[in-house]
Scaffold this motif. Structure first.
Motif, PDB file in Angstrom:
ATOM      1  N   UNK A   1     122.323  -7.386   3.541  1.00 41.94           N
ATOM      2  CA  UNK A   1     123.442  -7.492   2.770  1.00 41.94           C
ATOM      3  C   UNK A   1     123.213  -7.956   1.334  1.00 41.94           C
ATOM      4  N   UNK A   2     122.586  -8.992   1.099  1.00 43.11           N
ATOM      5  CA  UNK A   2     122.148  -9.759  -0.288  1.00 43.11           C
ATOM      6  C   UNK A   2     121.450  -8.762  -0.955  1.00 43.11           C
ATOM      7  N   UNK A   3     120.527  -7.935  -0.263  1.00 42.00           N
ATOM      8  CA  UNK A   3     119.846  -6.963  -0.812  1.00 42.00           C
ATOM      9  C   UNK A   3     120.591  -5.671  -1.599  1.00 42.00           C
ATOM     10  N   UNK A   4     121.906  -5.239  -0.815  1.00 38.97           N
ATOM     11  CA  UNK A   4     122.633  -4.445  -1.411  1.00 38.97           C
ATOM     12  C   UNK A   4     123.253  -4.892  -2.628  1.00 38.97           C
ATOM     13  N   UNK A   5     123.488  -6.288  -2.852  1.00 38.19           N
ATOM     14  CA  UNK A   5     124.308  -6.740  -4.013  1.00 38.19           C
ATOM     15  C   UNK A   5     123.387  -6.805  -5.158  1.00 38.19           C
ATOM     16  N   UNK A   6     122.025  -6.949  -5.133  1.00 40.22           N
ATOM     17  CA  UNK A   6     121.018  -7.116  -6.031  1.00 40.22           C
ATOM     18  C   UNK A   6     121.096  -6.069  -7.417  1.00 40.22           C
ATOM     19  N   UNK A   7     121.075  -4.456  -6.754  1.00 39.98           N
ATOM     20  CA  UNK A   7     121.118  -3.688  -8.026  1.00 39.98           C
ATOM     21  C   UNK A   7     122.362  -3.684  -8.845  1.00 39.98           C
ATOM     22  N   UNK A   8     123.386  -4.125  -8.269  1.00 44.71           N
ATOM     23  CA  UNK A   8     124.632  -4.041  -9.038  1.00 44.71           C
ATOM     24  C   UNK A   8     124.641  -4.970 -10.054  1.00 44.71           C
TER      25      UNK A   8
ATOM     26  N   UNK B   1     114.389  -6.332   0.077  1.00 46.58           N
ATOM     27  CA  UNK B   1     115.333  -6.243  -0.817  1.00 46.58           C
ATOM     28  C   UNK B   1     114.730  -4.820  -1.876  1.00 46.58           C
ATOM     29  N   UNK B   2     113.229  -4.539  -1.585  1.00 47.72           N
ATOM     30  CA  UNK B   2     112.837  -3.382  -2.383  1.00 47.72           C
ATOM     31  C   UNK B   2     113.265  -2.222  -1.882  1.00 47.72           C
ATOM     32  N   UNK B   3     113.113  -2.346  -0.544  1.00 46.11           N
ATOM     33  CA  UNK B   3     113.493  -0.822   0.271  1.00 46.11           C
ATOM     34  C   UNK B   3     114.801  -0.407  -0.105  1.00 46.11           C
ATOM     35  N   UNK B   4     115.780  -1.473   0.262  1.00 46.44           N
ATOM     36  CA  UNK B   4     117.268  -1.043   0.011  1.00 46.44           C
ATOM     37  C   UNK B   4     117.607  -0.651  -1.293  1.00 46.44           C
ATOM     38  N   UNK B   5     117.048  -1.423  -2.174  1.00 46.06           N
ATOM     39  CA  UNK B   5     117.183  -1.125  -3.722  1.00 46.06           C
ATOM     40  C   UNK B   5     116.870   0.197  -4.055  1.00 46.06           C
TER      41      UNK B   5
END
Length: 414
Positions: free
Chosen positions: A96-103, A34-38
């Motif tokens: 995919x869930x990690x891509x959603x988090x910043x938004x 999550x941290x890396x993708x964000x």
């Protein structure tokens, strides 16, 4: 829902490692991803919020989150016979869930600026922002309850998919406008947000903003590590997963209370800087007490109290610091100013997660340990928790001494 999916495995990391036949470090990567993708996608999310709009950002986040949660659930279905590949399907779902988090995490300041008057913005931001720790609370309580044994992992993933699917349906059907028909404030009426790249350049030349990003981003990174590693820190000293989940729940519930009270106070007084400085110092003190108490057995009451205080003062800073980021960087767009802080927090969080795991020491298996891992010994977290407390204290001192700023948005509205 996004934060639930992020920390699904943290309270039951040992059982997840045994179920998927992977190491504890591999389970931790389900959180670290999550941290890396964000970090790279966080910049995309800030552009989406400030250029495309709030409605598009929320709906896109909901669909990514739902798709990822369904793939996670498919990874453990026996009739698919994925075998050793099940972990990697799970990992793809997490990505995919990690891509959603910043938004969704970047949205509260934009929501508060566009839909609420100036005397309600801190409270609105607080309510929207605190839905994130509410997800952490649910994960800390629900995961240990759903997984008394590793064989119940599929049930847990199915349960966590339900709110993701529900949120996607509600966002798709229920959100129709990206701005209200009547602007609630002068800054919303006369929007002077800078273009995305221009705003980024302005932020990187803004010294108060850089200090806030480093200190507050580090604070978020520390809270990320605390939430993700709490069960592993406590199990070696004989504390159960249920107790670790309880500490995580107290950490979050008290944080929600602290954020609510501080949001109301700041809306009335406009004392953004003073409030964040006091809370940062008190949260640093709580982290020191927790670091010491967690190294001893039979300290359940002290650990519960310090976790509560750490959350109460630490989480209280979150929505106020996000508003402060907008105040000290105006007229840069709200999505850009808060998004860059979040990207900084993810970078610092990744470094901290890797550093803290590297500082652990393997010790001989203790009969009182509750870590359910078939490994040669358990991990001693003494050095990592002391380092975490030291870093928290150092950042609090740096912030208190050096951070000063004008409230540019408030001045522009008066």
């Amino acid at each position: 829902s996004t934060l639930q999916l992020w920390l699904t495995f943290a309270p039951v990391a040992d059982k997840a490692a045994a179920y998927f036949h992977v190491s504890l470090e591999m389970v931790n990567w389900l959180s670290i991803v999550y941290l890396l993708i964000s970090i790279p996608f966080g910049l995309v999310a800030t552009w989406v919020l400030d250029s495309v709009g709030l409605r598009c950002a929320v709906i896109l986040s909901a669909w990514l989150n739902m798709t990822g949660s369904i793939i996670r659930m498919l990874s453990v279905l026996k009739f698919l016979s994925l075998g050793s590949q099940s972990y990697w399907y799970l990992f793809i779902g997490q990505c995919l869930c990690a891509l959603a988090q910043p938004l969704i995490i970047f949205s509260p300041t934009k929501l508060a600026a566009l839909w609420f008057p100036d005397h309600q913005r801190a409270t609105a931001n607080m309510i929207a922002s605190m839905s994130n720790p509410l997800g952490i609370l649910i994960a800390n309580v629900l995961s240990p309850a759903l997984v008394p044994e590793g064989k119940h992992i599929p049930l847990m993933l199915g349960v966590y998919a339900i709110p993701a699917v529900t949120a996607c349906a509600l966002a798709t059907v229920g959100i129709h406008e990206k701005v209200p028909p009547t602007p609630p404030s002068a800054s919303a009426t006369n929007s002077t947000s800078q273009p995305f790249l221009t705003g980024l350049k302005m932020l990187l030349r803004n010294k108060p903003y850089i200090m806030l990003a480093v200190c507050f981003g580090g604070g978020i990174g520390m809270f990320t590590c605390f939430s993700a590693l709490l069960e592993q820190i406590l199990c070696e000293k004989g504390y159960s997963n249920e107790f670790a989940g309880l500490n995580g729940a107290l950490f979050t519930v008290c944080g929600l209370l602290g954020a609510f009270l501080l949001g109301l106070y700041v809306d009335r007084t406009r004392k953004f800087v003073e409030s964040t400085k006091i809370c940062f110092c008190l949260s640093a003190l709580a982290s020191i007490v927790f670091a010491v108490a967690s190294r001893f057995r039979h300290q359940a009451v002290m650990l519960a109290i310090t976790s509560s205080l750490f959350g109460f003062f630490g989480f209280a800073i979150y929505p106020i610091a996000m508003e402060l980021a907008v105040e000290c960087s105006y007229p840069v767009g709200e999505g850009t100013s808060t998004g860059l802080i979040f990207v900084a927090s993810q970078i610092e969080g990744v470094i901290l997660m890797i550093l803290l795991q590297a500082l652990t020491v393997r010790v001989s298996k203790d009969p009182s340990s509750t870590c359910a891992l078939d490994q040669d010994g358990a991990l001693d977290w003494t050095a990592p928790v002391l380092v975490l407390a030291g870093l928290c204290s150092a950042m609090a001192c740096f912030y208190v001494i050096f951070f000063h700023t004008d409230y540019k948005r408030l001045h522009a509205e008066t």
